[in-house]
Design an enzyme around this catalytic site. Structure first.
Site, PDB file in Angstrom:
ATOM      1  N   ASP A 163       0.773  -1.250   0.000  1.00 34.68           N
ATOM      2  CA  ASP A 163       0.000   0.000   0.000  1.00 34.68           C
ATOM      3  C   ASP A 163       0.804   1.300   0.000  1.00 34.68           C
ATOM      4  OD1 ASP A 163      -1.672  -2.139   0.522  1.00 34.68           O
ATOM      5  OD2 ASP A 163      -2.716  -1.198   2.178  1.00 34.68           O
ATOM      6  N   GLU A 431       2.734  -9.509  11.777  1.00 37.14           N
ATOM      7  CA  GLU A 431       2.420  -9.132  10.388  1.00 37.14           C
ATOM      8  C   GLU A 431       3.715  -8.869   9.614  1.00 37.14           C
ATOM      9  OE1 GLU A 431      -0.103  -5.711  10.379  1.00 37.14           O
ATOM     10  OE2 GLU A 431      -0.666  -5.911   8.264  1.00 37.14           O
TER      11      GLU A 431
HETATM   12  C1  2M8 Z   1      -2.898  -4.464   3.918  1.00 35.82           C
HETATM   13  O1  2M8 Z   1      -3.811  -3.742   3.127  1.00 35.82           O
HETATM   14  C2  2M8 Z   1      -5.098  -3.351   3.637  1.00 35.82           C
HETATM   15  C3  2M8 Z   1      -5.915  -2.867   2.456  1.00 35.82           C
HETATM   16  O2  2M8 Z   1      -6.089  -3.935   1.548  1.00 35.82           O
HETATM   17  C4  2M8 Z   1      -4.975  -2.272   4.689  1.00 35.82           C
HETATM   18  O3  2M8 Z   1      -3.910  -1.653   4.814  1.00 35.82           O
HETATM   19  O4  2M8 Z   1      -5.945  -2.047   5.420  1.00 35.82           O
HETATM   20  C5  2M8 Z   1      -1.758  -4.891   2.984  1.00 35.82           C
HETATM   21  O5  2M8 Z   1      -0.657  -5.354   3.715  1.00 35.82           O
HETATM   22  C6  2M8 Z   1      -2.261  -5.948   2.002  1.00 35.82           C
HETATM   23  O6  2M8 Z   1      -1.204  -6.466   1.245  1.00 35.82           O
HETATM   24  C7  2M8 Z   1      -2.982  -7.087   2.728  1.00 35.82           C
HETATM   25  O7  2M8 Z   1      -3.568  -7.924   1.785  1.00 35.82           O
HETATM   26  C8  2M8 Z   1      -4.055  -6.574   3.688  1.00 35.82           C
HETATM   27  C9  2M8 Z   1      -4.661  -7.662   4.552  1.00 35.82           C
HETATM   28  O8  2M8 Z   1      -3.646  -8.411   5.179  1.00 35.82           O
HETATM   29  O9  2M8 Z   1      -3.497  -5.578   4.546  1.00 35.82           O
END
Ligand code: 2M8
Length: 473
Positions: A163, A431
Site C-alpha cells: 500500500d 504481520e
Molecule cells: C494491507 O492492506 C489493507 C488494504 O487492503 C490495509 O492496509 O488495510 C496490505 O498489507 C495488504 O497487502 C494485505 O492484503 C491486507 C490484509 O492483510 O493488509
C-alpha cells in the site's frame, strides 16, 4: 516453578490458522482484518495445503465464488456481520465485495494446492471448478486492465498489496488529499500509528476509491492512478504458467472444461489437443508480460525492476522488494514447462538479468545491509524500518524470494531468507518485522505469516511450479 514447554512452530502456526478459519475462509487477523482478503487467501492456502488440503481448496473456492461478472476477483469479500470493524467496508462500496483487486497469485496457489493432494483434488473436481474462473480473472487483467505497454495496471495503492510503498508516492501526490467520505480508522486500534499509513495518505486512498466506485468500477474512465508493478506482473506471469499446467492436467483427466462436451475415450485426442492449445495460450500470455516487464521496467542503474506510471509513461526509479520478485521468472522458465508445449517464448529475457538481480538482493540495500529482507531498500531515502511497506520485512516477500533463489540453486541466499521464518513463531506470527532486529511489528497472529512459516517448515520444494509426474506410457 516449571517452565512452559515450547510448542512446535508448525503446530503453533496451525493453531493460528485454525482459529482464523470461519468455516468458509480464513481472516488475515481477527481484529485488524476481519474479512476475506484476496491475496492473503492465496498465501493461506499455500500453507494450509500441507495439513488440511480440503480446507485450502475451500479457501480458494470461496474467494472465487465472489468473483464479479467482469472476471475481477475482489480485494475483499466482506463479512456482513463485521462491517463496522474495518474501513472502508461494504457500505462504502454499496456491494458485498470491494471493487478493487489484489496481485494475482491465485492460480499459482491453486496449482500448489492441487499438487499437494491430487486425489482429493480430483475427487472434488477442484481444477475443473477453479480453472475457468481463474482464466476469466486473468482475462479481466489482460483486457480492461491492460496498461499502455501491456501488463495490467493497479488503479489504487491497495491493489498493489504494498500500500504505502515509495513506488506510489509520486502518483499519489497528484491525488488531492480530500475525500467526501468521513474517514474512520478502526485499524489504529490494532497497530501503532507509526506502523500504518498516515491520515493524509488515507484521505488520498479514499479520494481514489470514491472516484473508482463512482465511475461504476469500470476501467474506461481514468481516475489519475494507474501503475504497472513488477511484483503484480511477475505473479501474473507465474500464475499464467500455472494455468498452462492446469490445462494440461485437465486434458489428461478427460478435459471436460476445455471441450464443451468433454468425456469419453473417443475424444481423448481432442482433449489432449485442446489442453496443449490452452497451455500454449497461457504461456504466450506469460511471455508477453515478461517481455514488457523486461523492456519497460528494468532499471540498469538500480539493478532491479521498477514501476511504470501508466498516466505519465515515466518509470518510478525507487528500489523496493517488488523489483526483486521477478527473480521467480528464471526458475519458472527452467526445466519442466508444460508437457508438449516447449519452452516459454522469450525465455532468455529474464535469465540475462538474473546475476544482476541476485547481486542487488545480496547487496547493501537488501540482505547485505542487515539480517532480514526489507520491503524498501535500505538505501532509498524513504526507508523506515517500522513503517509498513516502507522498510519492514514481510514474510510473504521473504517467501517469494526464498522460492526464487531455491529454484536458482542459491542455497546461501536461501539460508538467509529462511532465517526470517525462525523469528515468526516465537513472536506470535507478527504481520511484519523490523528488518534489522527482527522485532515483530503490526498485528500478531497474522494468517499469511503463520501459513508461509508452515510452508517453509513442511516443504522444501525447489521448483517454483512443480510439474505433475510424467504419466505412464
Ligand atoms: C494491507 O492492506 C489493507 C488494504 O487492503 C490495509 O492496509 O488495510 C496490505 O498489507 C495488504 O497487502 C494485505 O492484503 C491486507 C490484509 O492483510 O493488509
Amino acid at each position: 516453578m516449571h517452565k512452559d514447554f515450547e510448542e512446535d512452530p508448525a503446530d503453533a502456526a496451525a493453531r493460528v490458522l485454525n482459529s482464523h478459519w470461519t468455516g468458509r475462509h480464513t481472516v488475515p487477523a481477527t481484529g485488524l482484518y476481519p474479512h476475506q482478503w484476496s491475496w492473503d487467501s492465496a498465501f493461506v492456502a499455500i500453507g494450509t495445503r500441507h495439513r488440511a488440503p480440503e480446507r485450502a481448496r475451500a479457501e480458494l473456492v470461496t474467494l472465487l465464488d465472489a468473483q464479479r461478472a467482469d472476471g475481477r476477483v475482489p480485494q475483499i469479500v466482506y463479512d456482513a456481520e463485521r462491517d463496522d470493524d474495518y474501513a472502508p467496508g461494504a457500505a462504502f462500496w454499496g456491494a458485498a465485495t470491494s471493487g478493487l483487486v489484489q496481485p494475482p497469485v491465485h492460480a499459482w496457489a491453486a496449482w500448489l494446492v492441487h499438487r499437494a493432494d491430487p486425489a482429493g483434488s480430483a475427487r472434488e473436481g477442484f481444477l475443473a471448478r477453479v480453472y475457468p474462473r481463474l482464466a476469466r480473472w486473468h482475462g479481466y487483467l489482460h483486457g480492461p486492465r491492460a496498461g499502455a505497454v501491456g501488463p495490467p495496471v493497479a488503479k489504487h495503492p491497495w491493489e498493489t498489496g504494498t500500500d504505502n510503498s515509495p513506488l506510489w508516492d509520486a502518483a499519489l501526490a497528484r491525488v488531492p488529499p480530500e475525500a467526501r467520505t468521513a474517514i474512520r480508522r478502526p485499524d489504529l486500534q490494532h497497530a501503532g500509528t507509526g506502523e500504518r499509513p498516515g491520515s493524509r495518505d488515507y484521505r488520498r486512498y479514499y479520494r481514489l476509491a470514491e472516484a473508482y466506485r463512482d465511475a461504476g468500477c469500470t476501467d474506461d474512465v481514468p481516475i489519475g492512478f494507474a501503475m504497472v508493478c513488477p511484483l503484480f506482473s511477475t505473479l501474473l506471469a507465474v500464475s499464467e504458467v500455472a494455468l498452462a499446467r492446469m490445462a494440461v492436467a485437465l486434458a489428461d483427466g478427460g478435459g471436460g472444461v476445455l471441450l464443451p462436451d468433454g468425456g469419453g475415450d473417443a475424444r481423448a485426442g481432442a482433449h489432449e489437443a485442446a489442453g496443449a492449445h490452452a497451455a500454449r495460450a497461457h504461456e504466450a500470455a506469460a511471455a508477453r508480460v515478461v517481455a514488457a516487464l523486461d523492456q519497460h521496467l528494468w532499471d540498469e542503474e538500480l539493478g532491479l525492476y521498477v514501476a511504470l506510471d501508466d498516466t505519465t509513461g515515466e518509470r518510478v526509479r525507487r528500489a523496493t522488494v517488488n523489483g526483486l520478485v521477478p527473480l521467480l521468472l528464471p526458475g519458472l522458465l527452467g526445466a519442466g514447462n508444460s508437457r508438449g508445449t516447449g519452452n516459454l517464448p522469450g525465455s532468455e529475457i529474464p535469465t540475462r538479468r538474473t546475476e544482476r538481480l541476485l547481486a542487488t538482493l545480496a547487496g547493501p540495500g537488501f540482505l547485505g545491509g542487515g539480517p532480514y529482507l526489507p520491503s524498501t531498500s535500505r538505501e532509498d531515502p524513504a526507508f523506515d524500518p517500522a513503517l509498513y511497506w516502507r522498510g519492514p520485512a514481510w514474510f510473504n516477500m521473504s517467501w517469494l524470494l526464498l522460492r526464487a533463489v531455491q529454484a536458482l540453486g542459491r542455497d546461501d541466499l536461501a539460508a538467509r531468507l529462511r532465517e526470517h521464518f525462525d523469528v515468526a513463531a516465537p513472536q506470535g506470527f507478527p504481520e511484519y518485522t523490523d528488518p534489522d532486529t527482527g522485532a515483530g511489528r503490526g498485528t500478531r497472529q497474522f494468517s499469511w505469516t503463520a501459513a508461509l512459516t508452515l510452508d517453509v517448515l513442511l516443504s522444501d520444494e525447489a521448483a517454483v511450479l512443480p510439474t505433475p509426474a510424467a504419466p505412464p506410457v
